[in-house]
Scaffold this motif. Structure first.
Motif, PDB file in Angstrom:
ATOM      1  N   PRO A   4      24.466 -64.706 -80.990  1.00 56.07           N
ATOM      2  CA  PRO A   4      25.824 -64.815 -81.532  1.00 56.07           C
ATOM      3  C   PRO A   4      26.890 -64.778 -80.439  1.00 56.07           C
ATOM      4  O   PRO A   4      27.929 -65.423 -80.566  1.00 56.07           O
ATOM      5  CB  PRO A   4      25.944 -63.594 -82.448  1.00 56.07           C
ATOM      6  N   GLU A   5      26.616 -64.050 -79.347  1.00 62.00           N
ATOM      7  CA  GLU A   5      27.594 -64.000 -78.249  1.00 62.00           C
ATOM      8  C   GLU A   5      27.780 -65.381 -77.637  1.00 62.00           C
ATOM      9  O   GLU A   5      28.895 -65.766 -77.272  1.00 62.00           O
ATOM     10  CB  GLU A   5      27.145 -63.011 -77.163  1.00 62.00           C
ATOM     11  N   ASP A   6      26.686 -66.138 -77.522  1.00 64.17           N
ATOM     12  CA  ASP A   6      26.784 -67.498 -76.981  1.00 64.17           C
ATOM     13  C   ASP A   6      27.611 -68.389 -77.903  1.00 64.17           C
ATOM     14  O   ASP A   6      28.387 -69.217 -77.437  1.00 64.17           O
ATOM     15  CB  ASP A   6      25.388 -68.100 -76.798  1.00 64.17           C
ATOM     16  N   GLN A   7      27.443 -68.221 -79.198  1.00 64.49           N
ATOM     17  CA  GLN A   7      28.229 -69.004 -80.153  1.00 64.49           C
ATOM     18  C   GLN A   7      29.706 -68.688 -80.037  1.00 64.49           C
ATOM     19  O   GLN A   7      30.551 -69.591 -80.043  1.00 64.49           O
ATOM     20  CB  GLN A   7      27.763 -68.722 -81.591  1.00 64.49           C
ATOM     21  N   LEU A   8      30.024 -67.393 -79.913  1.00 65.75           N
ATOM     22  CA  LEU A   8      31.434 -67.008 -79.822  1.00 65.75           C
ATOM     23  C   LEU A   8      32.056 -67.504 -78.520  1.00 65.75           C
ATOM     24  O   LEU A   8      33.215 -67.937 -78.500  1.00 65.75           O
ATOM     25  CB  LEU A   8      31.580 -65.489 -79.937  1.00 65.75           C
ATOM     26  N   ARG A   9      31.305 -67.442 -77.412  1.00 63.19           N
ATOM     27  CA  ARG A   9      31.831 -67.940 -76.134  1.00 63.19           C
ATOM     28  C   ARG A   9      32.097 -69.440 -76.187  1.00 63.19           C
ATOM     29  O   ARG A   9      33.016 -69.936 -75.546  1.00 63.19           O
ATOM     30  CB  ARG A   9      30.847 -67.621 -75.004  1.00 63.19           C
ATOM     31  N   ALA A  10      31.272 -70.152 -76.942  1.00 69.18           N
ATOM     32  CA  ALA A  10      31.438 -71.607 -77.042  1.00 69.18           C
ATOM     33  C   ALA A  10      32.532 -71.988 -78.037  1.00 69.18           C
ATOM     34  O   ALA A  10      32.867 -73.160 -78.167  1.00 69.18           O
ATOM     35  CB  ALA A  10      30.118 -72.241 -77.447  1.00 69.18           C
ATOM     36  N   GLY A  11      33.092 -71.004 -78.735  1.00 67.81           N
ATOM     37  CA  GLY A  11      34.163 -71.298 -79.677  1.00 67.81           C
ATOM     38  C   GLY A  11      33.683 -71.525 -81.094  1.00 67.81           C
ATOM     39  O   GLY A  11      34.484 -71.854 -81.971  1.00 67.81           O
ATOM     40  N   HIS A  12      32.412 -71.378 -81.366  1.00 68.37           N
ATOM     41  CA  HIS A  12      31.885 -71.545 -82.715  1.00 68.37           C
ATOM     42  C   HIS A  12      32.016 -70.238 -83.475  1.00 68.37           C
ATOM     43  O   HIS A  12      31.799 -69.160 -82.931  1.00 68.37           O
ATOM     44  CB  HIS A  12      30.415 -71.964 -82.685  1.00 68.37           C
ATOM     45  N   ILE A  13      32.342 -70.337 -84.741  1.00 71.40           N
ATOM     46  CA  ILE A  13      32.447 -69.153 -85.580  1.00 71.40           C
ATOM     47  C   ILE A  13      31.178 -69.077 -86.430  1.00 71.40           C
ATOM     48  O   ILE A  13      30.897 -69.993 -87.199  1.00 71.40           O
ATOM     49  CB  ILE A  13      33.695 -69.217 -86.473  1.00 71.40           C
ATOM     50  N   PRO A  14      30.407 -67.988 -86.315  1.00 68.59           N
ATOM     51  CA  PRO A  14      29.212 -67.859 -87.143  1.00 68.59           C
ATOM     52  C   PRO A  14      29.568 -67.825 -88.633  1.00 68.59           C
ATOM     53  O   PRO A  14      30.671 -67.442 -89.015  1.00 68.59           O
ATOM     54  CB  PRO A  14      28.603 -66.530 -86.699  1.00 68.59           C
ATOM     55  N   ALA A  15      28.619 -68.216 -89.461  1.00 68.57           N
ATOM     56  CA  ALA A  15      28.868 -68.363 -90.896  1.00 68.57           C
ATOM     57  C   ALA A  15      29.291 -67.056 -91.548  1.00 68.57           C
ATOM     58  O   ALA A  15      30.170 -67.051 -92.409  1.00 68.57           O
ATOM     59  CB  ALA A  15      27.620 -68.913 -91.575  1.00 68.57           C
ATOM     60  N   ASP A  16      28.704 -65.937 -91.145  1.00 60.44           N
ATOM     61  CA  ASP A  16      29.076 -64.669 -91.785  1.00 60.44           C
ATOM     62  C   ASP A  16      30.520 -64.280 -91.468  1.00 60.44           C
ATOM     63  O   ASP A  16      31.224 -63.732 -92.301  1.00 60.44           O
ATOM     64  CB  ASP A  16      28.107 -63.555 -91.397  1.00 60.44           C
ATOM     65  N   LEU A  17      30.986 -64.595 -90.249  1.00 60.49           N
ATOM     66  CA  LEU A  17      32.390 -64.334 -89.910  1.00 60.49           C
ATOM     67  C   LEU A  17      33.313 -65.366 -90.562  1.00 60.49           C
ATOM     68  O   LEU A  17      34.431 -65.048 -90.958  1.00 60.49           O
ATOM     69  CB  LEU A  17      32.592 -64.366 -88.392  1.00 60.49           C
ATOM     70  N   TYR A  18      32.847 -66.570 -90.703  1.00 60.49           N
ATOM     71  CA  TYR A  18      33.656 -67.639 -91.287  1.00 60.49           C
ATOM     72  C   TYR A  18      33.973 -67.328 -92.746  1.00 60.49           C
ATOM     73  O   TYR A  18      35.070 -67.611 -93.229  1.00 60.49           O
ATOM     74  CB  TYR A  18      32.919 -68.979 -91.168  1.00 60.49           C
ATOM     75  N   ARG A  19      33.022 -66.696 -93.457  1.00 61.17           N
ATOM     76  CA  ARG A  19      33.245 -66.341 -94.865  1.00 61.17           C
ATOM     77  C   ARG A  19      34.277 -65.236 -95.015  1.00 61.17           C
ATOM     78  O   ARG A  19      34.901 -65.117 -96.063  1.00 61.17           O
ATOM     79  CB  ARG A  19      31.924 -65.904 -95.506  1.00 61.17           C
ATOM     80  N   ARG A  20      34.470 -64.414 -93.993  1.00 61.34           N
ATOM     81  CA  ARG A  20      35.441 -63.311 -94.074  1.00 61.34           C
ATOM     82  C   ARG A  20      36.867 -63.751 -93.774  1.00 61.34           C
ATOM     83  O   ARG A  20      37.803 -63.004 -94.019  1.00 61.34           O
ATOM     84  CB  ARG A  20      35.046 -62.207 -93.095  1.00 61.34           C
ATOM     85  N   ILE A  21      37.032 -64.925 -93.218  1.00 68.59           N
ATOM     86  CA  ILE A  21      38.379 -65.411 -92.895  1.00 68.59           C
ATOM     87  C   ILE A  21      39.063 -65.813 -94.195  1.00 68.59           C
ATOM     88  O   ILE A  21      38.490 -66.540 -95.011  1.00 68.59           O
ATOM     89  CB  ILE A  21      38.306 -66.606 -91.917  1.00 68.59           C
ATOM     90  N   PRO A  22      40.293 -65.336 -94.414  1.00 71.20           N
ATOM     91  CA  PRO A  22      41.003 -65.678 -95.660  1.00 71.20           C
ATOM     92  C   PRO A  22      41.219 -67.189 -95.780  1.00 71.20           C
ATOM     93  O   PRO A  22      41.400 -67.882 -94.772  1.00 71.20           O
ATOM     94  CB  PRO A  22      42.341 -64.955 -95.546  1.00 71.20           C
ATOM     95  N   VAL A  30      42.209 -68.383 -84.815  1.00 68.90           N
ATOM     96  CA  VAL A  30      41.483 -67.133 -85.052  1.00 68.90           C
ATOM     97  C   VAL A  30      40.912 -66.639 -83.729  1.00 68.90           C
ATOM     98  O   VAL A  30      40.290 -67.391 -82.985  1.00 68.90           O
ATOM     99  CB  VAL A  30      40.351 -67.347 -86.082  1.00 68.90           C
ATOM    100  N   VAL A  31      41.133 -65.367 -83.449  1.00 65.28           N
ATOM    101  CA  VAL A  31      40.573 -64.736 -82.254  1.00 65.28           C
ATOM    102  C   VAL A  31      39.571 -63.686 -82.721  1.00 65.28           C
ATOM    103  O   VAL A  31      39.894 -62.809 -83.506  1.00 65.28           O
ATOM    104  CB  VAL A  31      41.680 -64.068 -81.399  1.00 65.28           C
ATOM    105  N   ILE A  32      38.358 -63.822 -82.230  1.00 64.29           N
ATOM    106  CA  ILE A  32      37.301 -62.871 -82.592  1.00 64.29           C
ATOM    107  C   ILE A  32      37.139 -61.904 -81.432  1.00 64.29           C
ATOM    108  O   ILE A  32      36.877 -62.311 -80.300  1.00 64.29           O
ATOM    109  CB  ILE A  32      35.981 -63.605 -82.887  1.00 64.29           C
ATOM    110  N   VAL A  33      37.321 -60.641 -81.741  1.00 63.36           N
ATOM    111  CA  VAL A  33      37.208 -59.597 -80.719  1.00 63.36           C
ATOM    112  C   VAL A  33      35.862 -58.913 -80.902  1.00 63.36           C
ATOM    113  O   VAL A  33      35.534 -58.419 -81.973  1.00 63.36           O
ATOM    114  CB  VAL A  33      38.354 -58.572 -80.859  1.00 63.36           C
ATOM    115  N   GLN A  34      35.080 -58.925 -79.831  1.00 68.42           N
ATOM    116  CA  GLN A  34      33.773 -58.266 -79.879  1.00 68.42           C
ATOM    117  C   GLN A  34      33.894 -56.856 -79.336  1.00 68.42           C
ATOM    118  O   GLN A  34      34.658 -56.603 -78.409  1.00 68.42           O
ATOM    119  CB  GLN A  34      32.767 -59.028 -79.018  1.00 68.42           C
ATOM    120  N   GLU A  35      33.122 -55.974 -79.930  1.00 65.48           N
ATOM    121  CA  GLU A  35      33.117 -54.625 -79.382  1.00 65.48           C
ATOM    122  C   GLU A  35      32.221 -54.602 -78.153  1.00 65.48           C
ATOM    123  O   GLU A  35      31.272 -55.368 -78.040  1.00 65.48           O
ATOM    124  CB  GLU A  35      32.672 -53.622 -80.452  1.00 65.48           C
TER     125      GLU A  35
END
Length: 103
Positions: A4-22, A30-35
């Motif tokens: 998933p980190e590789d997907q986020l670095r490439a600018g792709h939003i994983p499906a589980d995060l995409y469903r949470r976006i209003p 959208v900026v995704i902040v990783q812990e």
């Protein structure tokens, strides 16, 4: 891209995060902040400190026990006439003594 980190670095939003976006949100903004990854330094140092403390406590207990036993033997030998002797004759000396004919 398997992680998933590789997907986020490439600018792709994983499906589980995409469903949470209003709905109606611009995905390009959208900026995704990783812990941060977990640091194991704290638990490792804590384990080492606990281990070193336990060893130190055991050494102090052993030393105090030795001092108490030595003082108890000296007090008993002085007051009650009890004696405590340590024989330091080694087997090698006994063999040499027997070889030379002495007893």
């Amino acid at each position: 891209m398997q992680l998933p980190e590789d997907q986020l670095r490439a600018g792709h939003i994983p499906a589980d995060l995409y469903r949470r976006i209003p709905p109606g949100t611009d995905v390009r903004r959208v900026v995704i902040v990783q812990e941060a990854p977990r640091s194991y330094t704290g638990p490792i140092v804590l384990t080492l400190v606990i281990t070193a403390g336990s060893v130190a406590v055991l050494l102090v207990i052993a030393f105090v026990t030795q001092v108490i036993a030595a003082s108890l033997v000296s007090v008993l030998s002085a007051t009650c006439g009890i004696s405590y002797t340590i024989s330091r004759t080694s087997k090698k000396r006994k063999k040499n003594a027997l070889a030379h004919g002495s007893k």
